[in-house]
Design a protein around this motif. Sequence first.
Motif, PDB file in Angstrom:
ATOM      1  N   PRO A  10      -9.160  -2.461  -3.747  1.00 20.25           N
ATOM      2  CA  PRO A  10     -10.302  -1.570  -3.480  1.00 20.25           C
ATOM      3  C   PRO A  10      -9.926  -0.383  -2.598  1.00 20.25           C
ATOM      4  CG  PRO A  10     -10.922  -3.874  -3.187  1.00 20.25           C
ATOM      5  CD  PRO A  10      -9.441  -3.849  -3.304  1.00 20.25           C
ATOM      6  N   LEU A  11      -9.055  -0.622  -1.607  1.00 23.20           N
ATOM      7  CA  LEU A  11      -8.645   0.464  -0.724  1.00 23.20           C
ATOM      8  C   LEU A  11      -7.850   1.515  -1.489  1.00 23.20           C
ATOM      9  CD1 LEU A  11      -8.364   1.723   2.075  1.00 23.20           C
ATOM     10  CD2 LEU A  11      -6.385   0.237   2.471  1.00 23.20           C
ATOM     11  N   ILE A  12      -6.941   1.049  -2.357  1.00 26.73           N
ATOM     12  CA  ILE A  12      -6.144   1.980  -3.156  1.00 26.73           C
ATOM     13  C   ILE A  12      -7.038   2.777  -4.096  1.00 26.73           C
ATOM     14  CG2 ILE A  12      -4.364   2.132  -4.937  1.00 26.73           C
ATOM     15  CD1 ILE A  12      -3.045  -0.318  -3.647  1.00 26.73           C
TER      16      ILE A  12
ATOM     17  N   GLY B 189       0.813  -1.210   0.000  1.00 30.07           N
ATOM     18  CA  GLY B 189       0.000   0.000   0.000  1.00 30.07           C
ATOM     19  C   GLY B 189       0.841   1.252   0.000  1.00 30.07           C
ATOM     20  N   THR B 190       1.961   1.210   0.705  1.00 29.31           N
ATOM     21  CA  THR B 190       2.865   2.358   0.731  1.00 29.31           C
ATOM     22  C   THR B 190       3.415   2.639  -0.651  1.00 29.31           C
ATOM     23  OG1 THR B 190       3.486   1.847   3.002  1.00 29.31           O
ATOM     24  CG2 THR B 190       4.957   3.286   1.776  1.00 29.31           C
ATOM     25  N   PHE B 191       3.804   1.579  -1.367  1.00 26.35           N
ATOM     26  CA  PHE B 191       4.287   1.755  -2.733  1.00 26.35           C
ATOM     27  C   PHE B 191       3.207   2.388  -3.600  1.00 26.35           C
ATOM     28  CE2 PHE B 191       7.834  -1.143  -1.962  1.00 26.35           C
ATOM     29  CZ  PHE B 191       8.801  -0.559  -2.758  1.00 26.35           C
ATOM     30  N   ALA B 192       1.985   1.927  -3.435  1.00 26.14           N
ATOM     31  CA  ALA B 192       0.911   2.396  -4.303  1.00 26.14           C
ATOM     32  C   ALA B 192       0.579   3.851  -4.068  1.00 26.14           C
ATOM     33  CB  ALA B 192      -0.340   1.545  -4.087  1.00 26.14           C
ATOM     34  N   LEU B 193       0.737   4.321  -2.842  1.00 33.60           N
ATOM     35  CA  LEU B 193       0.350   5.686  -2.512  1.00 33.60           C
ATOM     36  C   LEU B 193       1.545   6.610  -2.399  1.00 33.60           C
ATOM     37  CD1 LEU B 193      -2.453   4.949   0.077  1.00 33.60           C
ATOM     38  CD2 LEU B 193      -2.678   5.560  -2.324  1.00 33.60           C
ATOM     39  N   ALA B 194       2.686   6.212  -2.952  1.00 39.53           N
ATOM     40  CA  ALA B 194       3.875   7.063  -2.980  1.00 39.53           C
ATOM     41  C   ALA B 194       3.615   8.240  -3.901  1.00 39.53           C
ATOM     42  CB  ALA B 194       5.073   6.253  -3.473  1.00 39.53           C
ATOM     43  N   PRO B 195       4.505   9.295  -3.895  1.00 37.77           N
ATOM     44  CA  PRO B 195       4.306  10.446  -4.779  1.00 37.77           C
ATOM     45  C   PRO B 195       4.103  10.005  -6.215  1.00 37.77           C
ATOM     46  CG  PRO B 195       6.045  10.906  -3.226  1.00 37.77           C
ATOM     47  CD  PRO B 195       5.654   9.467  -3.017  1.00 37.77           C
TER      48      PRO B 195
END
Length: 383
Positions: free
Chosen positions: A166-168, A11-17
Amino acid sequence: MSKFKAMLLAGTFALAPLTAAAQEAPVAEVVAADEQGDASSEAYAADAKAKMQKEMDQAIALVEKMFDTSSLPPIDPARLTLAQQTMGALIPVGSLEKMIDNMYGKMLKTVLGELGGQSDLMLSIKTGVESEQIAKLDEPTRAKIADIFDPHRKEREDQIMRVLRPLISEALADMERPMRDGMAKAYARKFSTPQLADLNTFLATPTGNIYASEWMALQADPEVMVAVMKALPPLITKFMDRGPQIEKDMKELPKEKQLADFSDKELASLAKLMKVDVQVLKDQRDMWKTEAMEATEAADAVAASADDYAVDANTDYAAEAIAAAKAAEDAAGADDPAYDRSNWSDADLKRVEALDEAADSAVAAASDAKFEAIENARRKLPD
């Protein structure tokens, strides 16, 4: 690695800049779990959430301070309307998710595959076999070995993606509206009314429509990402080559002063500026001076003992003595709350930690001296 940690990392990778050019905001400090608390309790979760919210609020406040917009003139409503039309075309609903798919789809699967146990490093950690030896194995063999440790790793990776997706998607949808609003204001300030009208006319054409739907995703196109990654080694090499000169240039300025360096007169001026009693600063300064002297004396004492014994034996003895002392302290204080450092005063805690650090540094210095002496002896001795 636990399923939750793998999901969190993914999730951290997906929501990175989202773009390489984006200005990064300060990262909120991760709230460490209280070892004494019940991580599953509602009270603990609420407290952790409140702490994290406080950190995020502080980060947002810092960003607002860095990019202060309060002094900017108001935006012409007509121009803002045109800019909003532009952003509606350039950042349509689902555009961020499309970019994420382009940029992170393969990356997430690759990362999860590495963490799942098939990489040379993970197999080396699990088996104790050197990674160089594992690297000689072909891909199917490494996969079979990983399957022995976790026969369900593929299903586990798919499950993580299925739960995270779904969360992303929801998070990205939440980000799109504020991004459109911010970009619309920026465009309204940077482009005139005729220029915005021209942009909107172009974006309404077939070519403009295709451009609008692809421009953001193209920033994360595999060919772009590979090209950027290939450009990094020369950049890193450039910094390494210029490292000595950079270090020299950075040393030209005098070191930052510490409170222990202040004279009474300087402390008086500082106290006046801070609107505090000068004695508060004097006590703090004297405490730092005392700690520095005690740390130096401790380091000198440990170093001096090294002269009385062989360096090798003394280094081991010093390390063992420190470890034994700490073990004895832990054993003695097992049932005594006075040994619990959380019950100590700030001054006592700082003094003890400073002396502990000095002792550890002295042991490390003795070890370095030992190896240096060995190398010097090897150079002198005949082959």
